[in-house]
Each structure stands twice: as C-alpha cells, then as structure tokens.
Design an enzyme around this catalytic site. Sequence first.
Site, PDB file in Angstrom:
ATOM      1  N   LYS A   1       7.908  10.072  -1.188  1.00 39.73           N
ATOM      2  CA  LYS A   1       8.423   8.734  -0.564  1.00 39.73           C
ATOM      3  C   LYS A   1       9.207   8.021  -1.468  1.00 39.73           C
ATOM      4  CE  LYS A   1       5.482   5.001  -0.919  1.00 39.73           C
ATOM      5  NZ  LYS A   1       5.941   3.961  -1.771  1.00 39.73           N
ATOM      6  N   ASN A   2       9.019   7.912  -2.614  1.00 38.28           N
ATOM      7  CA  ASN A   2       9.808   6.849  -3.535  1.00 38.28           C
ATOM      8  C   ASN A   2      11.094   7.667  -3.928  1.00 38.28           C
ATOM      9  OD1 ASN A   2       8.127   4.960  -2.974  1.00 38.28           O
ATOM     10  ND2 ASN A   2       7.201   5.075  -5.233  1.00 38.28           N
TER      11      ASN A   2
ATOM     12  N   CYS B   1       3.683  -9.687  -3.203  1.00 36.76           N
ATOM     13  CA  CYS B   1       2.896  -8.663  -2.329  1.00 36.76           C
ATOM     14  C   CYS B   1       1.591  -8.594  -3.031  1.00 36.76           C
ATOM     15  CB  CYS B   1       3.716  -7.534  -2.240  1.00 36.76           C
ATOM     16  SG  CYS B   1       3.417  -6.340  -3.539  1.00 36.76           S
TER      17      CYS B   1
ATOM     18  N   ARG C   1       6.536  -9.289  -8.161  1.00 28.34           N
ATOM     19  CA  ARG C   1       7.478  -8.552  -7.729  1.00 28.34           C
ATOM     20  C   ARG C   1       8.784  -9.027  -7.663  1.00 28.34           C
ATOM     21  NH1 ARG C   1       5.264  -3.550  -4.401  1.00 28.34           N
ATOM     22  NH2 ARG C   1       6.996  -2.212  -5.527  1.00 28.34           N
TER      23      ARG C   1
ATOM     24  N   ASP D   1       1.012   3.959 -10.476  1.00 26.65           N
ATOM     25  CA  ASP D   1       0.716   4.474  -9.012  1.00 26.65           C
ATOM     26  C   ASP D   1      -0.550   5.481  -8.882  1.00 26.65           C
ATOM     27  OD1 ASP D   1       2.650   2.859  -7.944  1.00 26.65           O
ATOM     28  OD2 ASP D   1       4.069   4.812  -7.760  1.00 26.65           O
TER      29      ASP D   1
ATOM     30  N   VAL E   1       2.206  -2.829 -15.902  1.00 26.34           N
ATOM     31  CA  VAL E   1       3.315  -2.980 -15.008  1.00 26.34           C
ATOM     32  C   VAL E   1       3.248  -3.831 -14.011  1.00 26.34           C
ATOM     33  CG1 VAL E   1       4.737  -1.386 -13.340  1.00 26.34           C
ATOM     34  CG2 VAL E   1       3.768  -0.310 -15.356  1.00 26.34           C
TER      35      VAL E   1
ATOM     36  N   ARG F   1       1.318   4.351   5.013  1.00 24.34           N
ATOM     37  CA  ARG F   1       2.811   4.004   4.486  1.00 24.34           C
ATOM     38  C   ARG F   1       3.010   5.212   3.453  1.00 24.34           C
ATOM     39  NH1 ARG F   1       3.200  -1.226   1.459  1.00 24.34           N
ATOM     40  NH2 ARG F   1       4.998  -0.170   1.083  1.00 24.34           N
TER      41      ARG F   1
END
Length: 417
Positions: free
Chosen positions: A22-23, A116, A121, A304, A326, A396
């Site tokens: 995805k990223n 979020c 962010r 993640d 992070v 997502r």
Amino acid sequence: MDKIIIEGGNRLIGEVTISGAKNAALPLMAASILTSDWNTLHNVPHLKDISTFKKLLAHLGATIEDNGNTIKLCTRDLKNHEAPYELVKTMRASVLVLGPLLARFKKARVSLPGGCAIGARPINLHLSALEKMGAKIAIEHGYVEASAERLKGAKIYFDISTVTGTENIMMAACLAHGKTILENAACEPEVQELAIFLNKMGAHIKGAGTDIITIEGVETLKPAEYTIMSDRIEAGTFMVAAGITQGNILIKNCPIQSLDALTTKLKEAGVEIKTENSGTRVIGNYPITSVDIKTLPYPGFPTDMQAQMMTMMSISSGLSVITENVFENRFMHVGELKRMGADIKIEGKSAIVKGRPFLSGAPVMATDLRASASLILAGLAAHGATEVSRVYHLDRGYDRIEEKLAKLGANIKRVKE
Ligand code: EPU
C-alpha cells in the site's frame, strides 16, 4: 458496517502470498501526476486506500483503467489542482499529490489532513521544504494553497525523518530547476521504490535508501511501467500470525530483506524463520519469549508492526516493554487488548506488557489500521470467540486478510453488522 468474527485456537498452517505494498503504491500513483501520458502499475493491492486514491486522481481529471492488480493511469487531461477535504479526511496519504501538482501545474490546493487516531501528524515539514524551494504557501479555509512559477532546487534538512514528507519533496524536486539535497531523509524501502520509479520516468535521483538524497531537476518526465514491491507490513503481520498460533506458514513474495528489525525480534521471541526456494517459512513455538521493542524510522523497528507485536507479547512468558517513538498516540489497541484479558500498563511512551497464559475472546473495536490487525491476531490466539467491529480500518490496508487467514485454517468470517 462489517465485522469479523474469529473462533480462536487454530494453528495456522499452509501458504500465503503477500500482496503489493500500500505505502509504495500510493506515492507511485501520485507520481503519475508528473507525466502527461499513460503509466502502468502492476501488483497493485485491492484496498480501500487505493480506491480512495483512484477517486482523488479521477477528481483531478485522470483517466484510470483498472484490470485486476494492474492499473493504467493517464494524467494528460488533468484539469483540477485541488484535493478536497472529503477525500483527504478519509486518507492522509492524499497529501502526496501536493508536491507533484505544484511541480506540474505551478499551483496546488490540498485540504489540510488534520489529526488522526494515532497522533497529530502535522505536515509542517512538507510545507517548509516547499517554501525553501520557492513556493508561496498559505493556509486558508482549511486548505494549503501553494504556488510557484517553477520550483528551484534547495538544501533541505528534515528535523524529523518523515516518509511521505521525503516522498512529496522528492517528487516536487524532480521537475525543479537545479539540484535539491534532502538531509535526514526517510530511508524506508517505499521511498527507495518511489525513487526507482521516478528514475525510470527519467528523473535523476541518487541516494534513496540513505538519509541523504540528491535530486537533479529535469525539464520533463516520461511515463513508465512498474511492478510494485510486496507489502512488508502485511508479511510481518502473517509472521506474527504464525508465531502467535504456533503455526507453520510459508510466506510467498515475502520482502524478507526489508524486515530485519522484525525478524530479529521474532527470533528472540522463539519464532523460527527460514528462507526456502519458494518463500519464507515461519514456525511458531511455545512458549513465546518476551522481548522489548522500540519503534524507530527504518531500518529501526517499524511502528506499523508495534500493535501486532504487542498482541504477541501479551501471551509471552515474561515482561516486555514496548516503546513507541514515532507517533504520540499509537496505543489505542491497548484498551481493547485489555478487554481480552491482556495485562498492559501504559507509562508515557511505553507499554509494559506482562505476558499471560492466554487471552479470552471478546467483542472489540478497531481504532486504526494496524490496531485492527493486532485485534485479529489476538482473536486467532484467544480462547473462544472474538468479534472485531469497525473493520473498515482493516480494509484500508490489508488485501482480503480474512480470506488469506481462512485458507491457513483460521476459523474466521466477515459478517454485516
Ligand atoms: N511529522 C511532523 N511533521 C511533518 C511530517 C511528519 O512532525 O511534516 C512527524 C509525524 O507526526 C510523526 C513522524 O514525523 O510523528 C513520522 O511521520 P511520517 O511523516 O514519517 O509518517 P507518514 O509519512 O504520515 C508513513 C506511512 C505510515 C507509517 C509512517 C511511519 C504512508 C502512506 N504512511 O506515514 O503508515 O506509519 O510513515 O513509518 O506511507 C500505515 O500504513 O498504517 C501507516 C500509518
């Protein structure tokens, strides 16, 4: 709204194939704005974030042809330079169109993403870098209004390593006048992937994958065809699934070379990881040894994967300290894991996890993408039934995860709420 129901306790055994990342896919789709012809991307995953990004590109005027995992994007007739709030609010990565739009159209209007679930962010580093390159930036009515006759190369130091910030500026710098040097650039594999794609389009980028990236601006870029790398976080999630269920999974298309930090920790926890001809074999053992984890930008331990590892540590044999460096608010899964019997205490940036013999199934709620994955993993290992609601977060970023888990022997189903 869908929910996922899992009856825990099955060992996961078999083979799974990892989808495209995805990223990596999202910035490559954004990069198509820099050309004015057909770009072709292969191995694009089936995800909600990808369809949101397609909607955004279509809103800008792109033509998109969808053929399973291959998409063709033509940005010849882009007529719009605005990323509206409705799309940006559902997916922060929409901000990736800012640099390319500004480079190609000399102006861009992109909704400010706002905070979020995992943290504030901000995008201040994207904006200050563009200003250094000569852009005029104003925040008006919730939108970033950016304009620049032609961006010019600059030396940019990022105070914090930022993945999409590095990607945005790298894309903008491709069509700038002169040389741009990015210092303290993000080293993530997805940044390298974007640089390879941009170079295929005719850009002059050196150093991607290190913390100093140099981009020599060119006049135009040409379209390119590219196969997207596999998703290291999806692969990591299946590794934890094998570990947590004492399973034995052969992970195909596993980007093992970009998973060093994770595999080191999994091995410390007693998980066996072996490279075979057709993929990476991951075998879980009992008991799970507790390990400490500190998230950091790549090549450090990925934020993640923090939530998934926390689930694993909640049934380990000892005490584990998990520190999130992070994002400032990425412990939303803790309350839900506690509902399943996990013993976790948050102290500032750290979660202290005292391993318990087992978790017990419960109704839980997903709060963000990776938190959702951690709850699915908890459900797989728990005694009894777990119902995970709000799984739209999961959709997502995980390509048909319940189908892949069911094929490995999980007792899992999706139902409409
Ligand atoms: N930050 C700033 N100012 C900025 C930019 C970032 O203060 O202008 C801070 C952030 O608030 C954060 C830190 O810098 O504390 C790192 O954020 P980064 O910008 O690197 O995150 P991102 O680019 O928004 C990407 C991934 C995330 C992943 C992070 C960290 C994409 C589309 N998203 O986000 O992926 O967690 O890097 O690796 O690439 C996910 O897939 O679940 C996900 C959240």
